[in-house]
Design a protein around this motif. Sequence first.
Motif, PDB file in Angstrom:
ATOM      1  N   ASP A 127      16.146  27.609   6.204  1.00  0.00           N
ATOM      2  CA  ASP A 127      16.663  28.296   5.019  1.00  0.00           C
ATOM      3  C   ASP A 127      15.752  29.474   4.729  1.00  0.00           C
ATOM      4  O   ASP A 127      14.552  29.322   4.559  1.00  0.00           O
ATOM      5  N   ARG A 128      16.325  30.697   4.674  1.00  0.00           N
ATOM      6  CA  ARG A 128      15.526  31.917   4.502  1.00  0.00           C
ATOM      7  C   ARG A 128      15.631  32.496   3.097  1.00  0.00           C
ATOM      8  O   ARG A 128      15.243  33.631   2.879  1.00  0.00           O
ATOM      9  N   ARG A 129      16.136  31.762   2.158  1.00  0.00           N
ATOM     10  CA  ARG A 129      16.333  32.306   0.813  1.00  0.00           C
ATOM     11  C   ARG A 129      15.015  32.704   0.178  1.00  0.00           C
ATOM     12  O   ARG A 129      14.026  32.003   0.273  1.00  0.00           O
ATOM     13  N   ARG A 130      15.052  33.840  -0.527  1.00  0.00           N
ATOM     14  CA  ARG A 130      13.863  34.312  -1.232  1.00  0.00           C
ATOM     15  C   ARG A 130      14.077  34.356  -2.738  1.00  0.00           C
ATOM     16  O   ARG A 130      13.188  34.779  -3.465  1.00  0.00           O
ATOM     17  N   SER A 131      15.248  33.949  -3.205  1.00  0.00           N
ATOM     18  CA  SER A 131      15.564  33.953  -4.633  1.00  0.00           C
ATOM     19  C   SER A 131      16.150  32.605  -5.033  1.00  0.00           C
ATOM     20  O   SER A 131      16.751  31.925  -4.216  1.00  0.00           O
ATOM     21  N   HIS A 132      15.987  32.269  -6.301  1.00  0.00           N
ATOM     22  CA  HIS A 132      16.602  31.047  -6.812  1.00  0.00           C
ATOM     23  C   HIS A 132      18.107  31.150  -6.720  1.00  0.00           C
ATOM     24  O   HIS A 132      18.686  32.193  -7.019  1.00  0.00           O
ATOM     25  N   ARG A 133      18.752  30.071  -6.314  1.00  0.00           N
ATOM     26  CA  ARG A 133      20.207  29.989  -6.292  1.00  0.00           C
ATOM     27  C   ARG A 133      20.652  29.210  -7.519  1.00  0.00           C
ATOM     28  O   ARG A 133      20.023  28.233  -7.907  1.00  0.00           O
ATOM     29  N   PHE A 134      21.762  29.639  -8.115  1.00  0.00           N
ATOM     30  CA  PHE A 134      22.318  28.991  -9.290  1.00  0.00           C
ATOM     31  C   PHE A 134      23.705  28.468  -8.949  1.00  0.00           C
ATOM     32  O   PHE A 134      24.524  29.201  -8.387  1.00  0.00           O
ATOM     33  N   LEU A 135      23.962  27.202  -9.286  1.00  0.00           N
ATOM     34  CA  LEU A 135      25.284  26.623  -9.059  1.00  0.00           C
ATOM     35  C   LEU A 135      26.296  27.298  -9.968  1.00  0.00           C
ATOM     36  O   LEU A 135      26.044  27.493 -11.160  1.00  0.00           O
ATOM     37  N   VAL A 136      27.438  27.644  -9.412  1.00  0.00           N
ATOM     38  CA  VAL A 136      28.468  28.367 -10.144  1.00  0.00           C
ATOM     39  C   VAL A 136      29.479  27.384 -10.719  1.00  0.00           C
ATOM     40  O   VAL A 136      29.843  26.396 -10.080  1.00  0.00           O
ATOM     41  N   LYS A 137      29.934  27.655 -11.944  1.00  0.00           N
ATOM     42  CA  LYS A 137      30.940  26.823 -12.599  1.00  0.00           C
ATOM     43  C   LYS A 137      32.235  26.814 -11.790  1.00  0.00           C
ATOM     44  O   LYS A 137      32.512  27.734 -11.022  1.00  0.00           O
ATOM     45  N   GLU A 138      33.046  25.779 -11.976  1.00  0.00           N
ATOM     46  CA  GLU A 138      34.351  25.682 -11.320  1.00  0.00           C
ATOM     47  C   GLU A 138      35.234  26.859 -11.716  1.00  0.00           C
ATOM     48  O   GLU A 138      35.101  27.410 -12.808  1.00  0.00           O
ATOM     49  N   GLY A 139      36.129  27.239 -10.820  1.00  0.00           N
ATOM     50  CA  GLY A 139      37.099  28.277 -11.138  1.00  0.00           C
ATOM     51  C   GLY A 139      36.649  29.692 -10.865  1.00  0.00           C
ATOM     52  O   GLY A 139      37.247  30.640 -11.362  1.00  0.00           O
ATOM     53  N   VAL A 140      35.576  29.848 -10.067  1.00  0.00           N
ATOM     54  CA  VAL A 140      35.106  31.186  -9.711  1.00  0.00           C
ATOM     55  C   VAL A 140      35.355  31.384  -8.220  1.00  0.00           C
ATOM     56  O   VAL A 140      34.970  30.549  -7.397  1.00  0.00           O
TER      57      VAL A 140
END
Length: 137
Positions: free
Chosen positions: A14-27
């Motif tokens: 995993d190469r992520r360098r930023s925090h990931r945020f879970l997205v609400k349903e319906g997006v």
Amino acid sequence: MDRLRYPKGGAVPDRRRSHRFLVKEGVFVQLVSDCGKIGQVIDISLRGLSFRYVQDDQCISERGKLRIIISDSGLFLSDIPINTVSDIEIEGGFSISPLKLHRAGLKFTELSTEQKDQISRFIIEHTIGKQSEPGRL
């Protein structure tokens, strides 16, 4: 280190360098350059997002633009430039169907200040919390 699994058994860190945020349903995301391919957004950061979609005969381009659509209010963001960084099959996505479910990772590129502000606002208004620390799934 946690790893993403590719369909043929390979793995990548995993190469992520930023925090990931879970997205609400319906997006949802619509890829403008890929005949309107649409998928459900899974998570987002200031640098990119991931989404799941049903694989068909069309592949996802390496470069293009996207739209973010919120089901109860319509278009939220438009013409966001992206590069595709991953596109993997989700094993067991549809257990009794020949359809294949994929997860794609997109990196935002060449964002204007206004687009960065819109993504920040989207994270505040349409996510449900941090998914992971950078470098971890």
